[in-house]
Each structure stands twice: as C-alpha cells, then as structure tokens.
Design a protein around this motif. Structure first.
Motif, short mmCIF file in Angstrom:
data_model
loop_
_atom_site.label_atom_id
_atom_site.label_comp_id
_atom_site.label_asym_id
_atom_site.label_seq_id
_atom_site.Cartn_x
_atom_site.Cartn_y
_atom_site.Cartn_z
N TRP A 43 0.83 -1.19 0.00
CA TRP A 43 0.00 0.00 0.00
C TRP A 43 0.88 1.25 0.00
CZ3 TRP A 43 -5.27 -0.08 -0.50
CH2 TRP A 43 -5.89 -1.31 -0.32
N CYS A 46 -1.07 8.46 0.33
CA CYS A 46 -1.15 9.57 -0.62
C CYS A 46 -1.74 10.80 0.05
CB CYS A 46 -1.99 9.18 -1.84
SG CYS A 46 -1.36 7.75 -2.74
N CYS A 52 2.62 10.18 -3.36
CA CYS A 52 2.40 8.90 -2.69
C CYS A 52 3.73 8.28 -2.30
CB CYS A 52 1.63 7.94 -3.60
SG CYS A 52 -0.04 8.50 -4.04
N THR A 68 -5.67 8.59 2.90
CA THR A 68 -5.91 7.94 1.61
C THR A 68 -4.80 6.95 1.33
OG1 THR A 68 -7.03 9.93 0.77
CG2 THR A 68 -6.29 8.30 -0.86
N THR A 70 -3.55 3.76 -1.39
CA THR A 70 -3.77 3.20 -2.72
C THR A 70 -2.88 1.97 -2.91
OG1 THR A 70 -2.04 4.55 -3.75
CG2 THR A 70 -4.27 5.48 -3.67
N THR A 71 -3.34 1.09 -3.79
CA THR A 71 -2.55 -0.07 -4.18
C THR A 71 -2.95 -0.45 -5.59
OG1 THR A 71 -1.84 -2.28 -3.51
CG2 THR A 71 -4.18 -1.82 -3.35
N SER A 72 -2.16 -1.33 -6.18
CA SER A 72 -2.46 -1.83 -7.52
C SER A 72 -2.66 -3.34 -7.42
CB SER A 72 -1.31 -1.51 -8.48
OG SER A 72 -1.57 -2.02 -9.77
N ARG A 138 -6.50 -0.14 -10.06
CA ARG A 138 -6.18 0.83 -9.00
C ARG A 138 -7.24 0.76 -7.91
NH1 ARG A 138 -3.56 5.59 -7.66
NH2 ARG A 138 -4.83 7.11 -6.52
N GLU A 140 -8.35 2.37 -4.17
CA GLU A 140 -8.17 3.52 -3.27
C GLU A 140 -9.08 3.34 -2.06
OE1 GLU A 140 -7.96 7.75 -4.74
OE2 GLU A 140 -9.83 7.87 -3.60
#
Length: 478
Positions: A43, A46, A52, A68, A70-72, A138, A140
């Motif tokens: 993770w 951001c 990020c 916030t 985020t990861t892929s 993506r 979030e």
C-alpha cells in the motif's frame, strides 16, 4: 539429603520454573532476530493525488483528517470470475474505490467528528466482477477515525484483497468454543454464589467475584457473534475484556492467600498484585497484551503465595504451584485469551467443586486430635504440639484456620474451625461463624456499639459476636 530438604528444593524449582514461564518467552523474543514478515498487499500513503509513498499499514497512525491509501491489484483471468472482496479490520470508517468507481463504504468518512459516521471494526467490501479488468487495477481506500476515545497503537489490523468468505462463518468458528464454555461457567458462578450465600466452604465473596468476572468476560468476548457495533464500541469491548481480566486476576491472587499464614505478608502480596495489575493495564500499548499480562500477574501472585505456603508445609500448596507454572506457560499459546484462558479457569472451578462436595460430607475429628491439655494441631504435612491454654483465638480461613496464640504468634492449620472447636471444647468457644476464642482470655463483652456486640480479649483484640452464638456465650461466662 533429608526429606524436608528435598521437598524444599522441589518447591524452589517450581518457583524458578514459574519465573521462567513468566519472563522467558518475552526475553527470548527480545534477544532473537525478528521473523521475516509475510508478504502482504503493498500500500502507498497519498497525502495528495501526486504525492504517494510506500507505507506499512500495520504501523500507520490515522492522525490525518482523512487518510488515503492506494494499491495496484494485478488481476489474472481467474480473478475475473472469482468472488473477490476487500477485508478491512480497523478502528476507522472506510470508503473504497475500484478503478475510480465507488464500490462500498463502511460508515461514512468525514474530515471531522461531526461529519463522520463510525463504521464497523471489521467489514468486507465485495468487488463487482464487472469492475475487475485484466492487469493492474487501482484500489483507493479513504479512512477517517475521529471517534476514537482512547489511544490505539495499531488502528489498521488488516487491509487485504482476497477471495470472499462469509465473515460470520469465520467468527463463529473462532468463538464457538468460548460460547459453549459459557454454559459451564454460568454453572460455576451459580455454584460459587450458592456456596457463598450458604456460608459453605470453599465458598466466599472472592470466589463468587472470580467466577462472575470470568463469566462476564466470556459474554463480552462472544458478543461479536450477536452484535454488530461500530469501531468506538470495539474499544469499549477491549477495555471491558482487560478490566474483567484484571478483576479475575485480583480475585485469584486473593484466593491464593489462604496459603500464606502471615497477615502482613498477605497484605504485602495484595499490594504488589494491585501494582502489577495497574502496570499491566496502563503499560502495554496493545489491548490484548493488557488482558494477558493481567492474567499473568494473577497467576504469578498465586505462584508466590503457593511457594510461601509450600515452604511452610501448607496442604495443597505445591499443587497450586504446579498449576500456576502450567497456567503461565500456556498463556503464551496463540489465541490463549479466546479459549485456553476459560479452560484453565473451568479446571480450577471443577477442582473447587470437588472440594465443596468433599467438605459437605461430615468428617469425624481425627483420633489423634484428642481433647487434652496438649493438642496435636495439623500443620500441612506435619503436626505441631500446642498447649490448649496457649490458644487465644481462631479465625476461619476458607477450609483452613488461622490460630493466634497468647504470645502473638500465628499458625495456619489445615483443620477447619469446627474441628478445632470440637478438639478443645474447654478452651475454645465459638462466638461467630468465623471466630472462636479462649474464654479464659475474655476481658469484656460489649452488648452494644457502632458495629454491634463484640468480645474484647485481654490485649485489646475485639471480635464480633454472631447472633446465633450469643446464648452460648452468655451461658459460658455467667
């Protein structure tokens, strides 16, 4: 090596084993290298859309108005047909977006307390199959935690993507043993309360408190099966578990003081236990650790009291030592608080129930305790010869008796109060369900007072007079 010396070595060996069981695993963990971390979802934090950085969510403090992450998620062909979900276990509200589209919320994320609606501590956000595309996706997650009323070292326990699983099934499987044990614990509480109200050994207010605290802790632990509550109430639940564990530990330590003949030492052990419980509750940052160390403090207090009793030859003290060592060792097992904790207490309550049944049977006074000027008083595994005229008063201590002699010395006898009164009827007069005195040492009888009728002995000791014993006292001193 004599028998007495060999017994002393066994007692000291058990005490050392208990100390190792208390501190050994913690010291070993501090000296050993940290285990390799299991790879998890990576993770990034951001603070701004284009700013990020990678972050470990297990050590992330949710101190920003909105956090916030985020990861892929790289999806393969099988992932497009699988039922995926994002599992969130955190003291926070959450909002999840997949490839820019909102797919689920847990509560309502807000920039402040007024605009946030607290979500559940544990939730599953299902991922629509039509939103999953081959290759990178993506993800979030926006989090806010404005309703925390106590500091939390680890707000996020889990944030992972995987196959969907019914959350109730996992919770039920985890807490079902505890739920089943709650019925036996309820019987233990009713039995302890009944023994206390009936004034039957080994019943006492302390034992009733112990069984009640363990039963209440079971109910709080298993409440996840029936209640769906927001994350602030998760803190209430954890606080209740830690507090009840501390109450149970204090009651356990007080019960173990039956092995300690010296009154001042008993007070010292109680003060040390209270201090240890305060450290356990306010020291460790982890909530489960608070309850665990509270239990360990009670078990170690029991070990200490049993060690003192075993060195003095008190009956069953060595057994209590061994049980304390086992309890301290098992307290390091995984998920001990969820099941093993209650099994240990059920074992203790079962042993006390067997003792209550044994004591309920009328037992004759041993023939060796002849009514004579010289009494043979059972003192653990040995006997002590005492002149009956040297008795001052006797106080009941569960199924033991604390004998005070005229020179001020105290002796913990394994004979109960009734047996000692039958042993020396000419030198012991029962004046209360918990007290008997030597009539020759009565200085005065006060019929009225702030605390009711009392007997004053030579030397100033004052003891209460039970209502059912007043007639016998009047007849004896007339």
């Amino acid at each position: 090596m004599g028998v007495g010396e060999r017994s002393r070595l066994i007692v000291l060996a058990l005490a050392v084993a208990g100390l190792i069981a208390l501190c050994g695993p913690q010291i070993a963990a501090m000296l050993s290298p940290a285990p390799a971390r299991t790879p998890t979802q990576a993770w990034s934090l951001c603070p701004a859309p284009n700013l990020c950085r990678p972050v470990d969510v297990s050590s992330l403090a949710l101190d920003a108005p909105i956090t916030t992450l985020t990861t892929s998620f790289v999806a393969g062909p099988d992932d497009r047909t699988a039922h995926l979900a994002l599992h969130i276990a955190a003291t926070a509200s959450a909002e999840v977006r997949w490839n820019g589209a909102l797919i689920g919320t847990n509560g309502q994320v807000g920039p402040d307390r007024e605009h946030e609606t607290p979500g559940r501590f544990s939730s599953l956000i299902t991922i629509p199959q039509d939103r999953v595309r081959l290759g990178p996706n993506r993800v979030e997650v926006r989090l806010s935690a404005h309703h925390l009323w106590a500091p939390v070292r680890r707000p996020i326990h889990d944030l992972s993507i995987g196959p969907y699983s019914d959350p109730l099934h996992g919770t039920l499987r985890h807490y079902l043993p505890t739920l089943l044990l709650s019925g036996l614990l309820a019987l233990a509480f009713l039995g302890a309360a009944g023994l206390w109200l009936a004034r039957r050994p080994p019943g006492s207010a302390t034992l009733a408190l112990l069984t009640g605290a363990v039963l209440a802790q079971t109910a709080v632990e298993a409440s996840k099966l029936a209640l769906t509550y927001s994350y602030p109430w998760q803190l209430v639940r954890l606080t209740a578990v830690a507090g009840l564990a501390a109450i149970a530990a204090l009651a356990l330590g007080c019960l173990a003081q039956v092995f300690v003949p010296d009154r001042r030492l008993r007070w010292g052990l109680t003060a040390a236990l209270v201090l240890a419980l305060l450290i356990a509750l306010f020291g460790p940052p982890w909530w489960d650790a608070k309850a665990l160390w509270a239990f360990r403090a009670g078990a170690f207090a029991t070990l200490t009291a049993a060690t003192v009793g075993a060195l003095s030859g008190v009956r069953n003290a060595r057994t209590a030592q061994a049980a304390s060592v086992v309890a301290l060792t098992l307290s390091w097992a995984p998920d001990f608080l969820d099941t093993g904790y209650y099994l240990l207490f059920l074992t203790l309550f079962g042993a006390l129930a067997a003792q209550a049944i044994r004591l309920a049977r009328p037992a004759p006074v041993p023939s060796t305790l002849a009514t004579d000027e010289t009494l043979s008083i059972p003192d653990g595994s040995s006997r002590r010869l005492i002149r009956a005229s040297d008795l001052l008063h006797v106080r009941a201590s569960d199924d033991y008796s604390l004998i005070t002699l005229t020179d001020g010395k105290e002796l913990l006898s394994t004979a109960n109060l009734s047996a000692l009164v039958r042993l020396a009827p000419g030198h012991l007069l029962r004046i209360h369900r918990s007290h008997a005195v030597n009539p020759a040492w009565i200085a005065a009888v006060h019929r009225s007072g702030r605390s009711g009728p009392i007997v004053e002995l030579k030397g100033g000791i004052r003891l209460p007079i039970g209502r059912v014993y007043r007639a016998a006292l009047d007849e004896r001193i007339a």
